[in-house]
Design an enzyme around this catalytic site. Structure first.
Site, PDB file in Angstrom:
ATOM      1  N   ASP A 127      -1.070   1.659  -4.001  1.00  0.00           N
ATOM      2  CA  ASP A 127      -1.908   0.587  -4.545  1.00  0.00           C
ATOM      3  C   ASP A 127      -3.306   1.056  -4.927  1.00  0.00           C
ATOM      4  O   ASP A 127      -4.148   0.250  -5.310  1.00  0.00           O
ATOM      5  CB  ASP A 127      -1.983  -0.601  -3.577  1.00  0.00           C
ATOM      6  CG  ASP A 127      -2.849  -0.335  -2.361  1.00  0.00           C
ATOM      7  OD1 ASP A 127      -2.897   0.828  -1.901  1.00  0.00           O
ATOM      8  OD2 ASP A 127      -3.470  -1.283  -1.851  1.00  0.00           O
TER       9      ASP A 127
ATOM     10  N   SER B 250       0.813  -1.213   0.000  1.00  0.00           N
ATOM     11  CA  SER B 250       0.000   0.000   0.000  1.00  0.00           C
ATOM     12  C   SER B 250       0.847   1.265   0.000  1.00  0.00           C
ATOM     13  O   SER B 250       1.604   1.525  -0.923  1.00  0.00           O
ATOM     14  CB  SER B 250      -0.961  -0.044   1.186  1.00  0.00           C
ATOM     15  OG  SER B 250      -1.942   0.957   1.081  1.00  0.00           O
TER      16      SER B 250
ATOM     17  N   ASP C 108      -2.388   6.640  -3.321  1.00  0.00           N
ATOM     18  CA  ASP C 108      -1.269   5.927  -2.708  1.00  0.00           C
ATOM     19  C   ASP C 108      -0.800   4.838  -3.667  1.00  0.00           C
ATOM     20  O   ASP C 108      -1.317   4.701  -4.777  1.00  0.00           O
ATOM     21  CB  ASP C 108      -1.649   5.362  -1.336  1.00  0.00           C
ATOM     22  CG  ASP C 108      -2.609   4.183  -1.418  1.00  0.00           C
ATOM     23  OD1 ASP C 108      -3.297   4.045  -2.445  1.00  0.00           O
ATOM     24  OD2 ASP C 108      -2.675   3.404  -0.452  1.00  0.00           O
TER      25      ASP C 108
END
Length: 447
Positions: free
Chosen positions: A243, A102, A241
């Site tokens: 992901d 992430s 971000d």
């Protein structure tokens, strides 16, 4: 329920090369997952990843383990996490696997799973995988090994899905937007979604090299996006971000608009149009101002534990549609089964265009209370600082002193070795002093 040995609040995550984020473990994890999902018969599993360099190594290991268990594998390549949730559903797969850490730096990585419905994996399946991880690995007979294939049109499918979340008449002509892709999984799809809807798009951080994901860019480092919005005289900026499940925005003045404010804009628009089903789910970290602003509109609000899986669980339990976190995880259940940064940003823009106000004007309708958050590194010394008597006593004293006009929250991060100290109230100077006092005490206890 038996405590988890490997799975955290959002799958399995850690430093690359350190257990369990190793090729050996990923091979075994792929096998265990394949065995668990094959209990109902033949199965196929989608595998996607973000852009960090270790993703290729772990993709190969998972692929081998899944195939050894007899599961067919569909490789998606670099794709946003919510895209993998969506494609898992549309391909009628038994599960989807995301290789991503992430918003973390490139030297971290992790694994999270989606069910065949594109939702977070049920606890009982996670526990089954954990049990199999401790069992001897076997290999299916040659004729029963899983087949591996690559999906070449995954990006196009997901772009069309994102566009389908807005009315077919939607035209963003005249809108100038700067998009920061964090050198991450949205780098191909996000710019195309907005361009195909008619917006003028300026793109930042869309040249992933495997090492630059989230580095001084994206939703965790908004400075470059703020500067670009001002330099380009753009209407807004959108920061994803690594992901693609978190989004923060920047208004035309260069001011950051966080997840609480974005959630409020979407919820208020739905409410005013009579389209809001139930209320809004936030978290323990949601600003008190969000709760008060929603109450003024007559919109119910409840707090879940921190983590999008808990927001989603609360939404499902209440049959509500909208929830999220101030970090930018925003769930719009009327469109997606998980937090989707691109879809959330589209809903914000639609709300602004319907109301005829700018992002800067819309954010001012939510009066946030000063909230100070201090992260204290926690080495795991055996002492739990959150439940330590002196810390609990100090928290109770601060809460009493604020006399119902503020909140204190201490919690351990589910993804990093941190204790988060949050204090919220009406007077920023007082709130900061309380937060620093508690953070100092936590540091001493951790030492």
């Amino acid at each position: 329920m038996t405590s988890r040995k490997y799975f955290g609040t959002d799958g399995i995550r850690g430093r690359v090369g350190q257990f369990p984020i190793t090729p050996e473990f990923m091979l075994k994890l792929g096998w265990a997952a394949g065995m668990a999902f094959r209990k109902m018969g033949a199965c196929r599993i989608l595998v996607g990843k973000d852009t960090r360099i270790s993703g290729y190594m772990f993709e190969s290991a998972l692929e081998a383990g899944l195939s050894a268990a007899g599961a067919d594998v569909l490789l998606l390549g670099p794709m946003p996490t919510p895209a993998i949730a969506y494609l898992t559903r549309t391909f009628h797969a038994e599960a989807g696997i995301v290789i991503s850490a992430s918003h973390n730096p490139h030297y971290d990585n992790g694994i999270k799973f989606f069910s065949g419905q594109g939702t977070k994996l049920p606890d009982e399946i996670e526990m089954m995988i954990e049990e199999l991880l401790d069992a001897p690995m076997t290999v299916a007979e040659s004729e029963n090994l899983g087949k591996v294939s690559r999906i070449n049109d995954a990006a196009g499918r997901y772009i069309e899905f994102c566009k389908s979340s807005v009315p077919t008449s939607t035209d963003f002509a005249g809108l100038k937007v700067v998009i920061d892709c964090a050198h991450g999984a949205t780098y191909k799809v996000a710019p195309n979604v907005f361009r195909e809807l008619g917006a003028q798009v300026v793109v930042l951080s869309a040249q992933p090299d495997g090492l630059n994901i989230n580095k001084d860019c994206g939703s965790t480092h908004m400075e470059a996006l703020q500067a670009a919005v001002l330099a380009e005289h753009a209407d807004m900026g959108i920061g994803f971000d690594g992901d693609g499940d978190r989004v923060l925005m920047v208004d035309h003045t260069g001011t950051i608009v966080d997840g609480d404010e974005l959630l409020y804009i979407i919820a208020r628009d739905l409410h005013e149009r009579g389209r809001l089903q139930g209320g809004v789910v936030g978290t323990l970290m949601s600003n008190l101002g969000l709760e008060l602003a929603l109450a003024e509109q007559g919109i119910p609000f409840v707090r879940a534990n921190v983590g999008d899986r808990y927001v989603i669980a609360e939404l499902l339990e209440r049959n509500w549609q909208i929830g999220g976190e101030n970090s930018g995880h925003i769930v719009c259940f009327q469109h997606a089964t998980t937090g989707d940064a691109i879809i959330a940003s589209l809903q914000v823009i639609l709300a602004l265009r319907r109301s005829g106000v700018s992002l800067a004007e819309a954010r001012l309708k939510l009066r946030k209370c000063p909230q100070i958050l201090i992260n204290v590194r926690f080495a795991g010394s055996g002492v739990d600082p959150v439940s330590h008597p002196s810390v609990k006593e100090a928290c109770a004293r601060v809460t009493e002193q604020m006399a119902g006009r503020g909140r204190v929250l201490l919690r351990k991060s589910g993804t990093e070795p941190l204790v988060r100290v949050m204090v919220e109230g009406e007077d920023e100077t007082q709130v900061r002093a309380y937060a620093e006092e508690l953070a100092k005490l936590v540091t001493e206890v951790c030492a």
